[in-house]
Each structure stands twice: as structure tokens, then as C-alpha cells.
Design a protein around this motif. Structure first.
Motif, mmCIF file in Angstrom:
data_model
loop_
_atom_site.group_PDB
_atom_site.id
_atom_site.type_symbol
_atom_site.label_atom_id
_atom_site.label_comp_id
_atom_site.label_asym_id
_atom_site.label_seq_id
_atom_site.Cartn_x
_atom_site.Cartn_y
_atom_site.Cartn_z
ATOM 1 N N ALA A 344 0.812 -1.221 0.000
ATOM 2 C CA ALA A 344 0.000 0.000 0.000
ATOM 3 C C ALA A 344 0.839 1.262 0.000
ATOM 4 N N LEU A 345 2.106 1.171 0.398
ATOM 5 C CA LEU A 345 2.974 2.347 0.462
ATOM 6 C C LEU A 345 3.964 2.422 -0.698
ATOM 7 N N GLN A 346 3.988 1.422 -1.549
ATOM 8 C CA GLN A 346 4.931 1.439 -2.660
ATOM 9 C C GLN A 346 4.626 2.597 -3.606
ATOM 10 N N GLY A 347 5.675 3.298 -4.033
ATOM 11 C CA GLY A 347 5.524 4.424 -4.945
ATOM 12 C C GLY A 347 5.239 5.742 -4.271
ATOM 13 N N MET A 348 5.128 5.729 -2.944
ATOM 14 C CA MET A 348 4.934 6.985 -2.237
ATOM 15 C C MET A 348 6.284 7.645 -1.953
ATOM 16 N N HIS A 349 6.261 8.968 -1.936
ATOM 17 C CA HIS A 349 7.481 9.744 -1.760
ATOM 18 C C HIS A 349 7.632 10.169 -0.298
ATOM 19 N N VAL A 350 8.853 10.059 0.204
ATOM 20 C CA VAL A 350 9.160 10.443 1.575
ATOM 21 C C VAL A 350 9.885 11.784 1.534
ATOM 22 N N ILE A 351 9.322 12.764 2.236
ATOM 23 C CA ILE A 351 9.780 14.151 2.148
ATOM 24 C C ILE A 351 9.945 14.696 3.559
#
Length: 506
Positions: A344-351
Motif C-alpha cells: 500500500a505504500l509502494q511508490g509513495m514519496h518520503v519528504i
């Protein structure tokens, strides 16, 4: 909004803050670290916390995040990149490239180059070649040492790691790829990344002059550049190659200070994390030929009338959030693409946000944002973020020179999902500038504002890097007759809203 004052726009001062600043930030983390983040008018009006994206929220709720310090032996680290073999290459503002191997800081620098350090200059960007194990190429973004006339430019160069000792660079291997990028004390950019076609992406600052640089296709300042990493020539299919008035290396324009990127090589999405001025921080989805508006637009709307020769087709950020009490400075970033994190978190960006001491997780498809909350440890002033192949998230803290890592386990942490108050801003809700008054306690740089840049000037002065402080009387925030770290601490506390150095007189 006040008319442009190029020398006033000096807000992202991370490279010269001292360890005292970090102690203060840790003390005020309860206030600054929970600065509310808002969605722009082009996004949903509600912040995501509990039920609007069950998959991602449940995934976060079921993860326990723990921070631990890897090393404290760095001096003003500004950026990093992680090699496939696990070595971490870290730039220090003064011109050193250091290596951490097996979580141990190596004593001998990989490379030392002469740079100009003043305020935001120096060695500020590093990226390893996508084929680093084979070609040993290291790309650096730095402010050059002054020439015989005292001129300084920003530059992107390529160096080679040694064949005998891969932890030591060949000092004679430098190949200058892009030169004469505008430079100033502030807004030098520094973002380096590769797109999924292997072209080098470069984020350049507008050097304090958005009109002259950001909106000028003849200038390399305030842009995202896309070049061939072999020789620095324009990348194929760049949007302005056929424009005789444009530099063909330009890929997109209208940026203020894109200090970092976050690139997903699977989808091709390029996010430029553009440090804002007085109002908003921006995440811009970079697309060829687009104009992202600075200095006429910041965040979700226009702040200045557009000139006649500028088409009314500026591109809004994918995501932006207004400043809370004090300042903010967006940093980052990386993409979740590893087996440690759930699907569910794959492809999300960490900023990250350097000033607010927070880490966010952004869905680039929906512009929804989640907070990464720790069950153990603390997030302090993240200036760069990178994942290892195994899913550990490393982040840099400039002062006192920490490298930390965040690991996870499949345990339910003591997290809450209580939503903060949500506000939907409109372009008319831009905070009013601080009025100019004759004397403003804490205004060390004479710009009629009291914020983190003033503490930066004081700390640099205390360290002997500046010969004088522009406004000496105002800089003495403690009124004890001296200018030192105590004054810098008081200014940071004022910026965080904990004290008021300039209370209104009835």
C-alpha cells in the motif's frame, strides 16, 4: 505582498547552523515539529488521517518506526547518496565528501575540493551514477572558489573513484559538466538526480533574483536542467532545444530554490522540492517546458500581477503547505520501492521539512499526505533522505552533524490518528508580510523580519566566518552587550512562537 527585494530572500540557512540550534529545535519539537500541513485549492480539502485511504493508513498504523543515530562525526553535512554496496557518500559544506561504510565514518575523506562557503554556498549536492559499481562516477554540485576577480559560480562536475582504493577519488578526474550557474549567498539550489532514461537532472536556485533568473530562459538560475551525464550537453527531447533565445539544457523553469528532488524510476515521476519564501513550501511535479511561477506565484496562487509577456498558464504545485509559526524549509526525498514496506505504500514519496523537524509520506497520484510518526527516537531537522535497498531510511541533520536511520518492524506502535484542524487556503489567504519598523529586536540581517536567517548570521559571526553582523544592536537579542549563541537561541525560540522578542506596546 511586498515588492521583490532580492537581498531579503535569505531563508534556507541550514548549512551554517550550529549544534546549539539543534538543541533548541529538540527542545521545541513539540511545537515546531507538529506544524500543520494543508492542501492547496487544487487538491482535496481534507487532510488524510483515518479513513480516506484505508490501505495506506492501515499500513502506517501497523508499522513501528524507530530512529537511531549512526554517527555524530560530520561537519555541516548537506546531502548524501547510497551506493548499491551500502556505502553512504556524504557532502560537507566545506568541500569534503565523506564515506560511511558499515555504519562507520571513514577517517580519510573520499575527496576534498575548494569551494566558496558563504551562507548557503559550498558543496551542496551529490549523486552516484546509476552504474556506479561499474563506472565509479560521482556527480557533485558546488559553489566554486572565488576566481582572481572574486567571482563565484555554481557548478556540476563528475569525479571518478579510484581503481585501487574505491574509497578515495582520483583528484585529477574532474569533468565540469555545467558551469556558470548563478550563485549568491542564498538560493543556490543543489538538487541532483537521474531520470529513468539516465539523464542527469539538476535543480538550480535563482540566487536571490527570481525575475532575472527564474523567468529568464537565457539564465540557468531558478530552473530544472536535464543534461547528458557524459559531457553536460542538452539531453535529447529537451523542450527548448529549438528556441534560439533559450538555453537548451533547461527542462522546466520558475523555481526559487529546488534544493532536493524525489524521483520514481519506475513511473518516471520527478518531484522538485522547492524551498519557499514567506508563505508556502512546494512539491512540484516536473514536466518538460512547464513554468512553476516563481516569483509571481508561491503555493496555491499568484502573489504578483503577471507581466504582459508572461502567459497566464503557470503550473500549480502538486502539493504545497503554508508556514506555521516561524519558517519552514522542505527537503528530501526518496521513493518507497523496497520489500520492507507494504504494498500500500509502494511508490509513495518520503519528504522532510528541515525547520519543522518532520517527515511526510506523499502519494503523488492523489496528493494525499501522511505523517511518519516515530515510536522510538526523534526526527531532528532532516536535510536529506535516502533509502537503502533493504528499506532503512537514512536522514542527515546538518548540525551537529548527525546521520540517523529509521527502521521498521511489524508491530503496532503507540500512534494516534487524530486529525489536526484542517484549513483550505485560497489564493487570498497569503499571510501578510511583517511591517517594516525602525527597530526590531533579533533582526540581525536588517531585513525587517526576525527568523532563522538571523540566528544563522549570529552563529556564523560567532564562529568567525563573518567579520560583522549587519545590524549589531538588533542582533543582541539578550541585551547583554555581546552577540553570541545565546542570541541565536532566543531568535529561534521567537521564530517557533515560544517567546516574543518584540511585544506590542499598548
Amino acid at each position: 505582498m511586498r515588492e521583490r527585494e532580492p537581498r531579503r530572500e535569505k531563508r534556507f540557512q541550514a548549512p551554517i547552523w550550529s549544534g546549539l540550534m539543534l538543541i533548541t529545535l529538540a527542545a521545541i519539537a513539540g511545537g515546531v515539529g507538529t506544524t500543520e500541513k494543508f492542501l492547496t485549492e487544487k487538491q482535496s480539502s481534507n487532510r488524510v488521517y483515518a479513513s480516506e485511504n484505508i490501505g495506506a493508513q492501515e499500513a502506517l498504523t501497523n508499522l513501528k518506526f524507530k530512529q537511531e543515530i549512526v554517527t555524530t562525526g560530520l561537519e555541516f553535512p548537506t546531502s548524501m547518496d547510497i551506493a548499491p554496496d551500502g556505502r553512504i557518500f556524504i557532502t560537507e559544506q566545506s568541500g569534503n565528501v565523506k564515506i560511511i561504510e558499515n555504519d562507520q565514518l571513514l577517517e580519510t575523506p573520499f575527496l576534498t575540493i575548494p569551494v566558496s562557503v558563504l551562507v548557503e554556498g559550498g558543496l551542496i549536492g551529490v549523486k552516484l551514477s546509476p552504474d556506479f559499481i561499474q563506472d565509479r562516477q560521482v556527480f557533485l554540485y558546488y559553489s566554486s572558489a572565488p576566481d582572481e576577480l572574486g567571482n563565484v559560480v555554481n557548478r556540476v562536475s563528475r569525479f571518478s573513484a579510484g581503481t585501487i582504493n574505491p574509497n578515495i577519488a582520483d583528484e585529477d578526474s574532474e569533468v565540469i559538466l555545467v558551469d556558470n550557474i548563478p550563485s549568491n549567498e542564498v538560493h543556490n539550489g543543489g538538487g541532483l538526480e537521474f531520470d529513468r532514461n539516465g539523464m542527469l537532472i539538476i535543480g538550480t536556485g535563482e540566487a536571490g533574483d527570481g525575475i532575472e533568473n527564474s523567468q529568464n530562459l537565457g539564465s540557468l538560475g531558478g530552473k530544472v536542467l536535464r543534461v547528458n551525464p557524459i559531457d553536460g550537453s542538452p539531453a535529447p527531447n529537451n523542450p527548448f532545444i529549438e528556441n534560439p533565445e533559450a538555453d537548451p539544457r533547461i527542462y522546466a523553469l520558475g523555481f526559487r530554490n529546488p534544493f532536493t528532488f524525489s524521483v520514481d524510476h519506475q513511473t518516471g515521476i520527478i518531484l522538485a522540492l522547492d524551498v519557499g519564501d514567506a508563505s508556502f513550501e512546494e512539491v512540484n511535479k516536473v514536466e518538460p517546458g512547464k513554468n512553476y511561477g516563481w516569483p509571481y506565484m508561491e503555493g496555491p496562487g499568484k502573489q504578483k500581477p503577471l507581466p504582459d509577456d508572461l502567459p497566464d498558464s503557470l503550473t500549480l504545485p502538486l502539493y504545497s503547505y503554508p508556514h506555521g509559526q516561524g519558517s519552514n524549509a522542505i527537503t528530501g526525498g526518496d521513493v518507497i520501492r523496497n520489500n520492507t514496506y507494504p504494498k500500500a505504500l509502494q511508490g509513495m514519496h518520503v519528504i522532510g521539512d528541515y525547520i519543522a523537524s518532520t517527515i511526510m509520506i506523499l502519494n503523488p497520484q492523489t496528493a494525499k499526505v501522511f505523517d511518519l510518526n516515530l515510536a522510538e527516537g526523534q526526527i531532528i531537522a532532516p536535510v536529506d533522505l535516502d533509502f537503502t535497498a533493504g528499506g532503512e531510511l537514512y536522514f542527515l541533520t546538518i548540525a551537529p552533524g548527525w546521520l540517523s536511520k529509521i527502521s521498521i518492524s511489524q508491530e503496532e506502535p503507540p500512534m494516534t490518528t487524530t486529525p489536526v484542524e484542517t484549513i483550505k487556503p485560497t489564493p487570498t489567504e497569503i499571510p501578510s508580510p511583517t511591517p517594516i519598523i525602525k527597530f526590531l529586536m533579533g533582526d540581525a540581517n536588517c531585513d525587517s523580519r526576525v527568523n532563522s536567517i538571523d540566528s544563522a548570521f549570529i552563529l556564523q559571526f560567532s564562529a568567525g566566518l563573518l567579520g560583522e553582523v549587519p545590524c549589531e544592536n538588533e542582533a543582541d537579542a539578550s541585551a547583554d552587550g555581546t552577540i553570541n549563541a545565546i542570541d541565536a537561541t532566543l531568535i529561534l525560540q521567537h521564530s517557533a512562537g515560544l517567546i516574543d522578542l518584540n511585544p506590542k506596546i499598548p
